[in-house]
Design a protein around this motif. Structure first.
Motif, mmCIF file in Angstrom:
data_model
loop_
_atom_site.group_PDB
_atom_site.id
_atom_site.type_symbol
_atom_site.label_atom_id
_atom_site.label_comp_id
_atom_site.label_asym_id
_atom_site.label_seq_id
_atom_site.Cartn_x
_atom_site.Cartn_y
_atom_site.Cartn_z
ATOM 1 N N CYS A 1 -12.537 1.064 3.417
ATOM 2 C CA CYS A 1 -11.485 0.072 3.384
ATOM 3 C C CYS A 1 -12.092 -1.239 2.968
ATOM 4 O O CYS A 1 -13.114 -1.657 3.494
ATOM 5 C CB CYS A 1 -10.858 -0.069 4.758
ATOM 6 N N ALA B 1 -0.819 9.654 3.817
ATOM 7 C CA ALA B 1 -2.087 10.223 3.379
ATOM 8 C C ALA B 1 -2.313 10.059 1.891
ATOM 9 O O ALA B 1 -3.036 10.827 1.295
ATOM 10 C CB ALA B 1 -2.151 11.690 3.756
ATOM 11 N N TYR B 2 -1.695 9.064 1.286
ATOM 12 C CA TYR B 2 -1.816 8.951 -0.168
ATOM 13 C C TYR B 2 -3.197 8.507 -0.618
ATOM 14 O O TYR B 2 -3.526 8.613 -1.785
ATOM 15 C CB TYR B 2 -0.748 7.998 -0.697
ATOM 16 N N ASN B 3 -3.964 7.957 0.301
ATOM 17 C CA ASN B 3 -5.280 7.466 -0.095
ATOM 18 C C ASN B 3 -6.416 8.368 0.355
ATOM 19 O O ASN B 3 -7.564 7.951 0.317
ATOM 20 C CB ASN B 3 -5.508 6.073 0.480
ATOM 21 N N CYS C 1 -3.779 -0.354 7.823
ATOM 22 C CA CYS C 1 -4.796 -0.301 6.791
ATOM 23 C C CYS C 1 -4.818 1.139 6.318
ATOM 24 O O CYS C 1 -5.417 1.993 6.927
ATOM 25 C CB CYS C 1 -6.128 -0.705 7.375
ATOM 26 N N LEU C 2 -4.084 1.385 5.243
ATOM 27 C CA LEU C 2 -3.838 2.781 4.894
ATOM 28 C C LEU C 2 -5.013 3.423 4.207
ATOM 29 O O LEU C 2 -5.179 4.628 4.259
ATOM 30 C CB LEU C 2 -2.588 2.868 4.032
ATOM 31 N N SER C 3 -5.838 2.628 3.569
ATOM 32 C CA SER C 3 -7.012 3.242 2.961
ATOM 33 C C SER C 3 -7.908 3.810 4.030
ATOM 34 O O SER C 3 -8.516 4.850 3.854
ATOM 35 C CB SER C 3 -7.784 2.206 2.172
ATOM 36 N N SER D 1 -5.013 6.963 5.950
ATOM 37 C CA SER D 1 -4.601 8.079 5.111
ATOM 38 C C SER D 1 -4.353 9.332 5.894
ATOM 39 O O SER D 1 -4.947 10.365 5.670
ATOM 40 C CB SER D 1 -5.625 8.337 4.032
ATOM 41 N N ARG D 2 -3.514 9.208 6.865
ATOM 42 C CA ARG D 2 -3.119 10.371 7.625
ATOM 43 C C ARG D 2 -1.598 10.313 7.755
ATOM 44 O O ARG D 2 -0.969 9.337 7.397
ATOM 45 C CB ARG D 2 -3.736 10.361 9.018
ATOM 46 N N GLU E 1 0.839 -1.178 0.000
ATOM 47 C CA GLU E 1 0.000 0.000 0.000
ATOM 48 C C GLU E 1 0.883 1.240 0.000
ATOM 49 O O GLU E 1 2.019 1.179 0.431
ATOM 50 C CB GLU E 1 -0.861 0.026 1.259
ATOM 51 N N PRO E 2 0.366 2.346 -0.475
ATOM 52 C CA PRO E 2 1.204 3.546 -0.528
ATOM 53 C C PRO E 2 1.464 4.111 0.853
ATOM 54 O O PRO E 2 0.561 4.480 1.572
ATOM 55 C CB PRO E 2 0.390 4.515 -1.375
#
Lengths: 393, 161, 175
Positions: free
Chosen positions: A64, A38-40, A354-356, A359-360, A17-18
């Motif tokens: 997510c 925060a890419y998502n 869980c980056l989606s 995203s911070r 994930e980004p």
């Protein structure tokens, strides 16, 4: 020697994930870590204010894809609380079944990814093969493998027929056997012992101070589980144990997750066997009265909080989502300080980011208040000191 | 740890004496309404006499008139103590609580980025969520914010810039 | 076609390497792509390998709507890939932005940023659909090789391109 800044990501071979790390390292030892995640960011909270409840549910499902049921359940039960609606018992238990299956698929996914991060690809392939059993159950129960579309305000959309209950029950026993095998394997396999033990250690005090949630906190013997402490959708009547571990490292987090897998099997079995008759959904009013609800939910990664404000209309005035990964990020940066560069992937994976959802961004310094003016020597001394203390434990 | 009994409204009232009114939403949700300059004091009292060791969330609502900040705290008693305060829209600033609640540092940066509330004393109140080339003075989650057609909001390809 | 070219073409078609890039997706597509690698679906039997470096890739699989922060990064990844490169946009979000269409921090579909060769429908697409998409992309590659590049299937630009409506936050597809 000046400090070395190693940028990693947002696209990186080891990451799915980004995320972007700026690792400030002294040789192999990490002295500071800056994370940018925060890419998502898509702006879901704003969109939720403009859509009515019926259309917010599919949107929140896509906060997510891994914990999609968590977000919709947290939202729906918040709105139901605001409306004063009670979901029928059968609907509640179906929510529990899907929630626990989701926890199983997420933990199996995590176990595989953690295995992959330490180069133990056999574990990756095995857990993902067994995860397909859970995915099959989810698909038969809800109609989709990932975004289930099961929840609606007032209950669930689909009922479970008796033959399906029997089919699911039949699948649980072999799955449980496999999970026991993983528990045994992780405890005895030299690869996992070498790479998990003592890595990314968090003490109980740190875990509490940095506000960790979920398996990350429970692995540092913080006995904290929303399912038991603030029961929702019928968890109050379901027998299960909260799994904790005292080791506080990646190994402890692995054991906690495997323990939770077994508990989830137990909950799903109980729920399938004790499914009460009756409707699965009640009709709800179109709008919700003026209310303010903090809806808490134990997602696979930890406590998820939806703060919902309604104002007599069919839209929310504000939906504030605090995801478990955001609460856990601070602890990642703290537990990585003083470790090897090589440990980054597994420690980061250990909180199951869980980056989606999240995203911070966070920037965490070991000495929170002074670091901005710390010289390189101080930083280095701090890093070495931290490492010594860690090793001395 | 789990055997601790839930907090009674009276306990909270006693602990928060002189700070503001206490009300309860349901069995384990208690709310204290305080003025912005006394938020830190309320957090300290919640941590001290009420034993709150965990911050769940800093919730924020823009209700069109004021910004409402909700500090949701909990502890071994498993009761959520919410400290609520209101900030004026035109000059929204409040003392940071990152030193009292370490995880609050991230939440405050997030709120600053999306709502433009200034947390005084925050060591690193930088851009957090939005893209690097997002305009400085635009806060997308404010109720009155809309995208202006004459502005660039970032997200262009290298040759497009 | 020279012999060397024929060998290259054969190798490319028999073993395409895919790169996965999450441009702002909800993870659902990502876990389904990874599920396609694992034993149940096992794309390796088609010679399809998931690679990590864009410099080794033949097919770029992009999941999700493109967030404003990812636009530049996605473009850079695409530019780093060697020719001939193919792009598969995954799911409803990759095609149009899906449920996120028109939100303030996304620029909608992948084709707003890089040229896309194949769209896979679904939210998320099942792993077998993903495999189907990759295999169809291979047929496209074959056709491209026969026609000497991608130029043959580039449509003539529409005579009068209607201006793109300004994205208004919170408003969504009304159709």
């Amino acid at each position: 020697m000046p400090e070395v800044v190693v940028p990693i990501g947002p696209y990186h071979p080891a990451l799915k994930e980004p995320v972007n790390f700026k690792v400030i390292a002294d040789g192999e030892i990490i002295v500071r870590l800056e994370l940018d995640l925060a890419y998502n960011h898509r702006g879901i909270e704003k969109a939720a204010e403009a859509r009515d409840f019926v259309r917010v549910v599919p949107l929140l499902e896509r906060v997510c894809g891994i914990c999609s049921h968590s977000h919709t359940t947290a939202f729906c039960k918040g709105i139901e609380e605001a409306m004063g609606v009670t979901v029928p018992p059968r609907g509640q238990l179906i929510r529990v079944i899907v929630a626990e299956l989701e926890r199983m698929h997420s933990h199996l996914l995590w176990l595989g990814v953690a295995g992959h991060e330490i180069g133990f690809n056999t574990l990756f392939m095995w857990t993902w093969r067994d995860r397909e059993v859970v995915q099959d159950m989810l698909e038969e129960l809800t109609g989709n493998r990932v975004n289930y579309g099961m929840n609606a305000v007032g209950g669930v959309r689909r009922d479970i027929e008796p033959p399906l209950v029997a089919r699911c029950l039949k699948r649980l026993s072999p799955l449980e056997e496999r999970i026991r095998k993983y528990a045994d394997m992780v405890r005895h396999e030299p690869t996992t012992l070498a790479r998990f033990q003592g890595v990314g250690r968090l003490t109980k005090e740190q875990a509490l101070a940095f506000g960790t949630v979920g398996p990350t906190a429970r692995a540092s013997s913080v006995d904290y589980d929303i399912r038991r402490d603030d029961p929702y959708i019928g968890y109050a009547d379901i027998p299960f144990d909260v799994v904790t571990d005292g080791q506080g490292d990646v190994f402890g987090r692995t054991l906690v997750r495997i323990g939770e897998l077994l508990q989830s099997v137990r909950i799903v079995r109980y729920a399938l066997e004790n499914l009460p008759p009756g409707p699965v959904r009640v009709n709800t009013p179109r709008g919700a009265p003026k209310a303010e609800v903090l809806s808490r939910y134990e997602a696979p990664r930890g406590e998820l909080a939806h703060f919902i404000r309604t104002n007599n209309t069919d839209k929310v005035e504000r939906l504030d989502i605090r995801t478990p990964t955001l609460a856990n990020w601070t602890s990642v940066a703290v537990s990585l300080v003083g470790s090897n560069l090589a440990d980054i992937p597994v420690v980061v994976a250990a909180i199951d980011p869980c980056l989606s959802c999240t995203s911070r961004i966070t920037i965490v310094d070991p000495g929170r208040r002074q670091t901005s003016v710390m010289s390189w020597d101080e930083l280095r001394a701090h890093g070495i000191d931290f490492y010594r203390r860690k090793e001395g434990v | 740890m789990t055997n601790a009994s839930p907090l009674a409204a009276e306990d909270v009232m006693k602990a928060m004496e002189g700070l503001g009114s206490v009300d309860r939403a349901r069995t384990n949700r208690l709310r204290v309404i305080v003025s912005p300059e006394r938020v830190r004091e309320a957090i300290l009292r919640a941590q001290g006499s009420l034993g709150c060791d965990h911050v769940i969330q800093i919730g924020i609502v823009d209700n069109g008139r004021v910004f409402e900040l909700h500090y949701h705290l909990t502890g071994p008693h498993r009761t959520v103590v919410t400290i609520k305060t209101e900030l004026p829209r035109d000059d929204a600033r409040i003392a940071s609580s990152h030193d009292l609640l370490p995880p609050a540092g991230i939440y405050e940066r997030q709120i600053h980025d999306l709502f433009g509330i200034v947390f005084e004393g925050h060591p690193n109140l930088q851009r957090l969520i939005l893209t690097e080339d997002w305009p400085e003075d635009e806060y997308p989650l404010r109720k009155d914010w809309t995208m202006r057609p004459d502005r660039r909001y970032g997200g262009s390809t290298p040759e497009g810039t | 076609m020279k012999l060397s070219e024929r060998i290259v073409a054969w190798a490319r078609l028999k073993s395409p390497w895919i790169i996965l890039f999450n441009s702002g997706a909800c993870n659902a597509c990502d876990i389904e792509v990874i599920a396609a690698i694992t034993p149940r679906f096992d794309v390796e039997r088609f010679g399809i390998l998931a690679k990590s470096s864009p410099r080794h890739g033949d097919i770029l699989v992009v999941t999700g709507p493109v967030t404003r922060k990812q636009v530049k990064r996605l473009r850079m990844i695409y530019d780093q890939m060697p020719e001939p490169k193919y792009v598969i946009a995954m799911g409803a979000c990759g095609a149009t932005g899906g449920v996120f269409r028109g939100l303030y921090h996304v620029v909608d579909g992948v084709d707003q940023v890089i040229p896309v060769d194949m769209f896979v429908a679904g939210c998320p697409p099942r792993p077998d659909e993903i495999i189907d998409g990759v295999v169809k992309c291979l047929e496209l590659m074959k056709a491209d090789m026969k026609n000497g590049g991608k130029a043959w299937r580039v449509k003539a630009p529409a005579p009068a391109a209607e201006p793109k409506p300004a994205a208004v936050p919170g408003t969504e597809v009304t159709a």
